[in-house]
Each structure stands twice: as structure tokens, then as C-alpha cells.
Design an enzyme around this catalytic site. Structure first.
Site, PDB file in Angstrom:
ATOM      1  N   LYS A  49      15.702   4.609   8.754  1.00  0.00           N
ATOM      2  CA  LYS A  49      16.091   5.534   7.671  1.00  0.00           C
ATOM      3  C   LYS A  49      15.453   6.908   7.893  1.00  0.00           C
ATOM      4  O   LYS A  49      16.125   7.931   7.777  1.00  0.00           O
ATOM      5  CB  LYS A  49      15.617   5.020   6.299  1.00  0.00           C
ATOM      6  CG  LYS A  49      16.239   3.729   5.838  1.00  0.00           C
ATOM      7  CD  LYS A  49      15.755   3.345   4.439  1.00  0.00           C
ATOM      8  CE  LYS A  49      14.278   3.057   4.315  1.00  0.00           C
ATOM      9  NZ  LYS A  49      13.813   1.834   4.977  1.00  0.00           N
ATOM     10  N   ARG A 126      14.632   1.951  -4.873  1.00  0.00           N
ATOM     11  CA  ARG A 126      14.349   0.688  -4.199  1.00  0.00           C
ATOM     12  C   ARG A 126      14.491  -0.492  -5.151  1.00  0.00           C
ATOM     13  O   ARG A 126      14.296  -1.636  -4.748  1.00  0.00           O
ATOM     14  CB  ARG A 126      12.916   0.738  -3.700  1.00  0.00           C
ATOM     15  CG  ARG A 126      12.764   0.480  -2.230  1.00  0.00           C
ATOM     16  CD  ARG A 126      11.278   0.589  -1.964  1.00  0.00           C
ATOM     17  NE  ARG A 126      10.925   0.262  -0.645  1.00  0.00           N
ATOM     18  CZ  ARG A 126      10.753   1.160   0.334  1.00  0.00           C
ATOM     19  NH1 ARG A 126      10.989   2.420   0.131  1.00  0.00           N
ATOM     20  NH2 ARG A 126      10.353   0.761   1.512  1.00  0.00           N
ATOM     21  N   ARG A 160       6.216   0.516  16.323  1.00  0.00           N
ATOM     22  CA  ARG A 160       6.148   1.898  15.811  1.00  0.00           C
ATOM     23  C   ARG A 160       4.762   2.502  16.031  1.00  0.00           C
ATOM     24  O   ARG A 160       3.744   1.867  15.776  1.00  0.00           O
ATOM     25  CB  ARG A 160       6.477   1.877  14.319  1.00  0.00           C
ATOM     26  CG  ARG A 160       6.361   3.221  13.645  1.00  0.00           C
ATOM     27  CD  ARG A 160       7.203   3.355  12.424  1.00  0.00           C
ATOM     28  NE  ARG A 160       7.055   2.256  11.480  1.00  0.00           N
ATOM     29  CZ  ARG A 160       7.906   2.022  10.482  1.00  0.00           C
ATOM     30  NH1 ARG A 160       8.963   2.792  10.325  1.00  0.00           N
ATOM     31  NH2 ARG A 160       7.718   1.010   9.668  1.00  0.00           N
ATOM     32  N   ARG A 204       0.755   2.222  11.650  1.00  0.00           N
ATOM     33  CA  ARG A 204       0.677   2.124  10.188  1.00  0.00           C
ATOM     34  C   ARG A 204      -0.016   0.824   9.788  1.00  0.00           C
ATOM     35  O   ARG A 204       0.251  -0.219  10.379  1.00  0.00           O
ATOM     36  CB  ARG A 204       2.100   2.127   9.611  1.00  0.00           C
ATOM     37  CG  ARG A 204       2.538   3.479   9.104  1.00  0.00           C
ATOM     38  CD  ARG A 204       3.999   3.535   8.784  1.00  0.00           C
ATOM     39  NE  ARG A 204       4.444   2.601   7.745  1.00  0.00           N
ATOM     40  CZ  ARG A 204       5.666   2.616   7.213  1.00  0.00           C
ATOM     41  NH1 ARG A 204       6.549   3.528   7.611  1.00  0.00           N
ATOM     42  NH2 ARG A 204       6.018   1.745   6.305  1.00  0.00           N
ATOM     43  N   ARG A 215       7.435  -7.356   3.647  1.00  0.00           N
ATOM     44  CA  ARG A 215       8.252  -6.193   3.243  1.00  0.00           C
ATOM     45  C   ARG A 215       9.735  -6.532   3.319  1.00  0.00           C
ATOM     46  O   ARG A 215      10.530  -6.116   2.477  1.00  0.00           O
ATOM     47  CB  ARG A 215       7.937  -4.985   4.133  1.00  0.00           C
ATOM     48  CG  ARG A 215       6.647  -4.281   3.691  1.00  0.00           C
ATOM     49  CD  ARG A 215       6.000  -3.480   4.809  1.00  0.00           C
ATOM     50  NE  ARG A 215       6.844  -2.436   5.358  1.00  0.00           N
ATOM     51  CZ  ARG A 215       6.705  -1.938   6.584  1.00  0.00           C
ATOM     52  NH1 ARG A 215       5.765  -2.386   7.392  1.00  0.00           N
ATOM     53  NH2 ARG A 215       7.505  -0.991   7.001  1.00  0.00           N
TER      54      ARG A 215
HETATM   55  N1  LIG Z   1      10.883   3.717  -4.207  1.00  0.00           N
HETATM   56  C1  LIG Z   1       9.751   2.993  -4.047  1.00  0.00           C
HETATM   57  N2  LIG Z   1       9.363   2.102  -4.990  1.00  0.00           N
HETATM   58  C2  LIG Z   1       8.216   1.389  -4.862  1.00  0.00           C
HETATM   59  N3  LIG Z   1       7.416   1.454  -3.793  1.00  0.00           N
HETATM   60  C3  LIG Z   1       7.755   2.331  -2.800  1.00  0.00           C
HETATM   61  C4  LIG Z   1       8.937   3.134  -2.883  1.00  0.00           C
HETATM   62  N4  LIG Z   1       9.012   3.904  -1.753  1.00  0.00           N
HETATM   63  C5  LIG Z   1       7.943   3.579  -1.019  1.00  0.00           C
HETATM   64  N5  LIG Z   1       7.182   2.634  -1.632  1.00  0.00           N
HETATM   65  C6  LIG Z   1       5.915   2.049  -1.147  1.00  0.00           C
HETATM   66  O1  LIG Z   1       5.567   2.665   0.091  1.00  0.00           O
HETATM   67  C7  LIG Z   1       5.596   1.719   1.167  1.00  0.00           C
HETATM   68  C8  LIG Z   1       6.083   2.395   2.433  1.00  0.00           C
HETATM   69  O2  LIG Z   1       7.410   2.870   2.225  1.00  0.00           O
HETATM   70  P1  LIG Z   1       8.390   3.176   3.461  1.00  0.00           P
HETATM   71  O3  LIG Z   1       7.707   4.058   4.417  1.00  0.00           O
HETATM   72  O4  LIG Z   1       9.678   3.628   2.873  1.00  0.00           O
HETATM   73  O5  LIG Z   1       8.468   1.739   4.115  1.00  0.00           O
HETATM   74  P2  LIG Z   1       9.565   0.824   4.806  1.00  0.00           P
HETATM   75  O6  LIG Z   1       9.350   1.063   6.269  1.00  0.00           O
HETATM   76  O7  LIG Z   1       9.069  -0.538   4.361  1.00  0.00           O
HETATM   77  O8  LIG Z   1      10.946   1.152   4.346  1.00  0.00           O
HETATM   78  C9  LIG Z   1       6.468   0.579   0.656  1.00  0.00           C
HETATM   79  O9  LIG Z   1       6.182  -0.654   1.282  1.00  0.00           O
HETATM   80  C10 LIG Z   1       6.084   0.551  -0.827  1.00  0.00           C
HETATM   81  O10 LIG Z   1       4.817  -0.045  -1.022  1.00  0.00           O
END
Ligand SMILES: Nc1ncnc2c1ncn2[C@@H]1O[C@H](COP(=O)(O)OP(=O)(O)O)[C@@H](O)[C@H]1O
Length: 269
Positions: A49, A126, A160, A204, A215
Site C-alpha cells: 500500500k 481499518r 522489509r 520494523r 496482523r
Molecule cells: N487506521 C488504524 N486503526 C488502528 N490502528 C492503526 C491504523 N493505522 C495504523 N494502525 C496501527 O499502526 C500499525 C502499523 O500500521 P501500518 O504501517 O499501516 O501496518 P501494516 O503493514 O500492518 O498495514 C498497525 O499494526 C496498527 O497497530
């Protein structure tokens, strides 16, 4: 009582995000520019994404707003929330709607002050509740749902690497999934860092195998229902990534009817 509490909590959230979104939309219509995209990127952890949302934001001149980046920035800032956020993120759980909306509203207000218009949201919404709040305050034009097989998602998260200096993302994994049951295979070459980043790579904290699997489980439970939410509203564009960036980027532009746009921009560059 509980119902009133839920309602008032929701309307507080909605009004804080509303203030931020309405100022962004007002500046969009005040100028003579055609409306800028207000798009959302959906997709499992590791699908890419961030990569494609960031490329599109450069192409279309709108900000790429990734709630995961806002969360990571907050947790590395030593602020009052940082310990609590680190715990949630490193367990692969979702941060509360209240915290996410507060971080997103602040980010939109900063952008508004700089004259930003339009956006590509990555990682928000989300949950259905977040999508309903968003729907109550602004119009989303398109929701792009990126897809890859689970095996590729896990390998991509584990491979990553991020440059601790410039923040760019790389990947040491070479993904090679055989085609089966009529589905084509997928090959993704490693995304190797240039020499200036190679010695500064970090991983990360939530990209360990156990946390990635959690996740993915949380995504399936909390975020997958968003596909139907946007499908029934006629906003969902499904996109199966055919491979790495060289194969996927032109196909994505084609699916978005933006292939000519990129040709014009590169001719003008
Ligand atoms: N819209 C959201 N609602 C709740 N938690 C979020 C949201 N966006 C990000 N997070 C938190 O930040 C973390 C990292 O997000 P992101 O970088 O988008 O991870 P991923 O690679 O899992 O898509 C998520 O695992 C969650 O804990």
C-alpha cells in the site's frame, strides 16, 4: 447510558475529523483546480500500500497520508502516548479509533495550513466504525484494494528493511510463487538499497513472523469487512498485483485510467 456514551464518543470523533476534512475540501473548491482525488488504499500488511500510494501521490500531486507512519512517528517521539502505542503495535493489534482519529486530524490540519488538497489515505479506515466516521465527513472517490497471496505477504514483511536516515523502504526477499489452479505465478525481485542506505538498514519491530501472522489475522477480522462496505457503495477497485513494481505499476495505472497521465508527465519532465 452505554448507547449514549457510544454515540457521544462517535460524534466527538466525527466532529474532530470533520473539522480537519472540511477545511481540506473547502480549499479544494476555492481554487480553480479540478477536484483532487480523495482515495483510500486497502490491503493486507506487506501488500505494498505504502509503495503504490506514495507513487500515486507524487503523480497526482496529493499528499500520501499513512496512519501507520503517523503511529510510528508518535511512538518514536517519546511523547505521552509512545509507550502505550509501542505495546499495541508490537503485538500486532489495532490502536484505538480515538488515538488514530486524533493523529489523523492533526496531520490533516498541518496539511491544510500548507495548502494541501486531496489525499491518498493508506491504512485508514481499518474498521467499519472508522469507515462510517469517514463517510459522515467527506466523500471518498475510490478505494483501491491491493491483493497478494498470503505466502508473499509474510515473505515481504519479513524481508522489509528501512533506511534509518532517509526513511526509504527496501526488501531483501526474493519472492517466487509458482502458478497453480489457473492462477499465474508471481515473481518479485529484491528491492536492493543503494550504497548510501545499505549500512543504515533497520527492521520494523512489528515485522517478526509471529506479529506479522497476528496482523494478518487482525486484518481479516477487522479490515476485510471494509471490502464489502465499499463494494456495495460501488467504490471498490480490486487489483491483484501481478509481480514486483516493474510489472505492477504500469498495470495499476492502466486499471486507474492514468497511463496517459504518466506519459504526459514524463514527456513534460
Ligand atoms: N487506521 C488504524 N486503526 C488502528 N490502528 C492503526 C491504523 N493505522 C495504523 N494502525 C496501527 O499502526 C500499525 C502499523 O500500521 P501500518 O504501517 O499501516 O501496518 P501494516 O503493514 O500492518 O498495514 C498497525 O499494526 C496498527 O497497530
Amino acid at each position: 447510558m452505554a448507547a449514549i456514551f457510544r454515540m457521544s464518543k462517535s460524534s466527538n470523533l466525527a466532529s474532530s475529523i470533520c473539522r480537519a476534512f472540511t477545511t481540506a475540501s473547502a480549499s479544494a473548491s476555492a481554487g480553480s483546480l479540478s477536484p483532487r482525488p480523495q482515495w483510500v488504499f486497502l490491503g493486507c500488511p506487506g501488500v505494498g500500500k505504502g509503495t503504490y500510494a506514495s507513487r500515486l501521490s507524487n503523480l497526482l500531486g496529493v499528499p500520501h497520508i499513512a496512519t501507520g507512519d503517523l503511529v510510528r512517528h508518535e511512538l518514536s517521539s517519546d511523547g505521552p502516548l509512545s509507550k502505550q502505542l509501542a505495546e499495541i503495535v508490537n503485538q500486532g493489534k489495532l490502536v484505538s479509533d480515538e488515538i488514530i482519529i486524533s493523529l489523523l486530524s492533526k496531520r490533516l490540519e498541518v496539511g491544510e495550513a500548507k495548502g494541501e488538497i486531496g489525499f491518498i489515505l493508506d491504512g485508514f479506515p481499518r474498521t467499519i466504525r472508522q469507515a462510517e466516521i469517514l463517510e459522515g465527513v467527506t466523500d471518498i472517490g475510490l478505494v483501491v484494494n491491493l491483493k497478494l497471496p498470503e505466502q508473499a505477504l509474510i515473505e515481504k514483511c519479513l524481508g522489509r528493511r528501512i533506511c534509518s536516515q532517509c526513511g526509504k523502504n527496501y526488501n531483501v526477499a526474493e519472492i517466487n510463487i509458482k502458478g497453480e489452479n489457473g492462477k499465474p505465478g508471481i515473481y518479485m525481485a529484491p528491492l536492493t538499497p543503494p550504497p548510501q542506505c545499505a549500512s543504515k538498514l533497520i527492521t520494523r519491530g512489528d515485522d517478526t513472523e509471529a506479529v506479522v501472522k497476528e496482523r494478518l489475522r487482525v486484518y481479516q477480522e477487522m479490515s476485510q469487512p471494509l471490502e464489502d462496505f465499499y463494494r456495495t457503495r460501488g467504490k471498490l477497485l480490486e487489483f491483484d498485483l501481478p509481480g514486483g513494481i516493474p510489472e505492477s505499476w504500469p498495470k495499476l495505472l492502466e486499471a486507474l485510467n492514468l497511463d496517459e497521465c504518466e506519459e504526459q508527465l514524463s514527456a513534460a519532465a
